[in-house]
Design an enzyme around this catalytic site. Structure first.
Site, PDB file in Angstrom:
ATOM      1  N   TYR A   1      16.713   7.032  12.012  1.00 21.31           N
ATOM      2  CA  TYR A   1      17.922   6.212  12.123  1.00 21.31           C
ATOM      3  C   TYR A   1      18.480   5.953  10.724  1.00 21.31           C
ATOM      4  O   TYR A   1      17.734   5.823   9.767  1.00 21.31           O
ATOM      5  CB  TYR A   1      17.596   4.884  12.805  1.00 21.31           C
ATOM      6  CG  TYR A   1      17.124   5.000  14.229  1.00 21.31           C
ATOM      7  CD1 TYR A   1      17.934   5.559  15.216  1.00 21.31           C
ATOM      8  CD2 TYR A   1      15.866   4.535  14.619  1.00 21.31           C
ATOM      9  CE1 TYR A   1      17.516   5.639  16.539  1.00 21.31           C
ATOM     10  CE2 TYR A   1      15.434   4.613  15.935  1.00 21.31           C
ATOM     11  CZ  TYR A   1      16.261   5.175  16.895  1.00 21.31           C
ATOM     12  OH  TYR A   1      15.843   5.265  18.195  1.00 21.31           O
TER      13      TYR A   1
ATOM     14  N   PHE B   1      12.393   7.695  17.248  1.00 18.55           N
ATOM     15  CA  PHE B   1      12.909   6.818  18.304  1.00 18.55           C
ATOM     16  C   PHE B   1      12.538   5.345  18.116  1.00 18.55           C
ATOM     17  O   PHE B   1      13.116   4.478  18.751  1.00 18.55           O
ATOM     18  CB  PHE B   1      12.473   7.280  19.702  1.00 18.55           C
ATOM     19  CG  PHE B   1      13.019   8.617  20.097  1.00 18.55           C
ATOM     20  CD1 PHE B   1      14.369   8.771  20.395  1.00 18.55           C
ATOM     21  CD2 PHE B   1      12.195   9.730  20.153  1.00 18.55           C
ATOM     22  CE1 PHE B   1      14.879  10.017  20.750  1.00 18.55           C
ATOM     23  CE2 PHE B   1      12.699  10.983  20.507  1.00 18.55           C
ATOM     24  CZ  PHE B   1      14.044  11.125  20.802  1.00 18.55           C
TER      25      PHE B   1
ATOM     26  N   HIS C   1      17.788  14.960  26.411  1.00 17.28           N
ATOM     27  CA  HIS C   1      17.622  13.943  25.369  1.00 17.28           C
ATOM     28  C   HIS C   1      17.973  12.572  25.942  1.00 17.28           C
ATOM     29  O   HIS C   1      18.868  12.461  26.792  1.00 17.28           O
ATOM     30  CB  HIS C   1      18.536  14.269  24.183  1.00 17.28           C
ATOM     31  CG  HIS C   1      18.224  13.507  22.946  1.00 17.28           C
ATOM     32  ND1 HIS C   1      18.669  12.221  22.733  1.00 17.28           N
ATOM     33  CD2 HIS C   1      17.494  13.841  21.861  1.00 17.28           C
ATOM     34  CE1 HIS C   1      18.227  11.797  21.556  1.00 17.28           C
ATOM     35  NE2 HIS C   1      17.518  12.762  20.997  1.00 17.28           N
TER      36      HIS C   1
ATOM     37  N   ASP D   1      16.138  13.196  13.451  1.00 21.29           N
ATOM     38  CA  ASP D   1      16.470  12.501  12.211  1.00 21.29           C
ATOM     39  C   ASP D   1      16.017  11.051  12.299  1.00 21.29           C
ATOM     40  O   ASP D   1      16.036  10.466  13.379  1.00 21.29           O
ATOM     41  CB  ASP D   1      17.999  12.468  12.070  1.00 21.29           C
ATOM     42  CG  ASP D   1      18.488  13.247  10.872  1.00 21.29           C
ATOM     43  OD1 ASP D   1      17.687  13.969  10.263  1.00 21.29           O
ATOM     44  OD2 ASP D   1      19.675  13.130  10.551  1.00 21.29           O
TER      45      ASP D   1
END
Length: 225
Positions: free
Chosen positions: A70, A81, A190, A68
């Protein structure tokens, strides 16, 4: 994301022509149009396809898959990221930088903007390309996943020797649509604070990626600034 033509780099526009014309994507556009009428949506409209605009199809060497964007103000810039200049790197990105320092002895950068990775052939692809402000996951299952899965399939089918970095279970589930006989797949936990100590720290994916690129007679990625 309304009736205007979609602004996306030309090679991707051609590769994804069928996806843009699909019923699923038409429904997605209608959903986004209604969302924008009443909600704050991230990233900004001109940043939704940044991953593609900064990394043309023929330039892709590495694919990093996120989930997703931010959902905080000014954070999302269309690359998984990554955050815009002047925004404090979120915890997952801080952990990516920690692993970079440990792996390649690189100084932790002041900026969390990863556009310089994209410029070198790193496609940073979120499975969902938009999100409602302050509501993580709010645009999942609206059609983005079909679109981005098709991106991954197209890359897998039409290119060779790509390096896929799959961090966490969500990204690793995408391995089933990647031809592992044509491409390299590196998996790890992750980088989130909840899981980074369970296999992301110490994965050395950045040095491993560059070793593969050297073996393929391709230019290594300059991961630091």
């Amino acid at each position: 994301m309304n009736s205007k033509p979609i602004q996306i780099e030309s090679s991707w526009k051609e590769k994804l022509r069928d996806s843009f014309q699909s019923e699923s994507f038409i429904r997605l556009k209608k959903f986004l149009k209604s969302e924008k009428a009443t909600q704050i949506i991230y990233p900004a409209g001109n940043k939704i396809f940044s991953a593609f605009n900064l990394c043309p199809f023929d330039s892709v060497k590495i694919v990093i898959i996120g989930q997703d964007p931010y959902h905080g103000p000014k954070q999302a810039n269309g690359l998984c990221f990554s955050v815009s200049d002047g925004i404090k790197p979120p915890p997952s990105l801080q952990n990516i930088f920690k692993e970079l320092k440990d792996d390649l002895d690189l100084e932790i950068p002041l900026s969390g903007n990863l556009e310089h990775w994209a410029d070198q052939g790193v496609l940073m692809l979120n499975a969902t390309l938009t999100v409602r402000a302050k509501q993580a996951g709010s645009h999942q299952k609206k059609g983005w996943e079909e679109f981005t899965d098709n991106v991954i399939r197209t890359l897998s089918e039409e290119k060779e020797n790509l390096i896929f970095l799959l961090w966490g279970r969500f990204a690793q589930n995408k391995a089933q649509i990647i031809d592992n006989e044509k491409h390299y797949i590196l998996t790890a936990a992750h980088p989130s604070p909840f899981s980074a100590h369970s296999g992301f720290f110490g994965c050395k994916h950045f040095s491993k990626t560059n070793e593969i690129l050297k073996k393929l007679n391709q230019k290594p990625i300059k991961w630091g600034k």
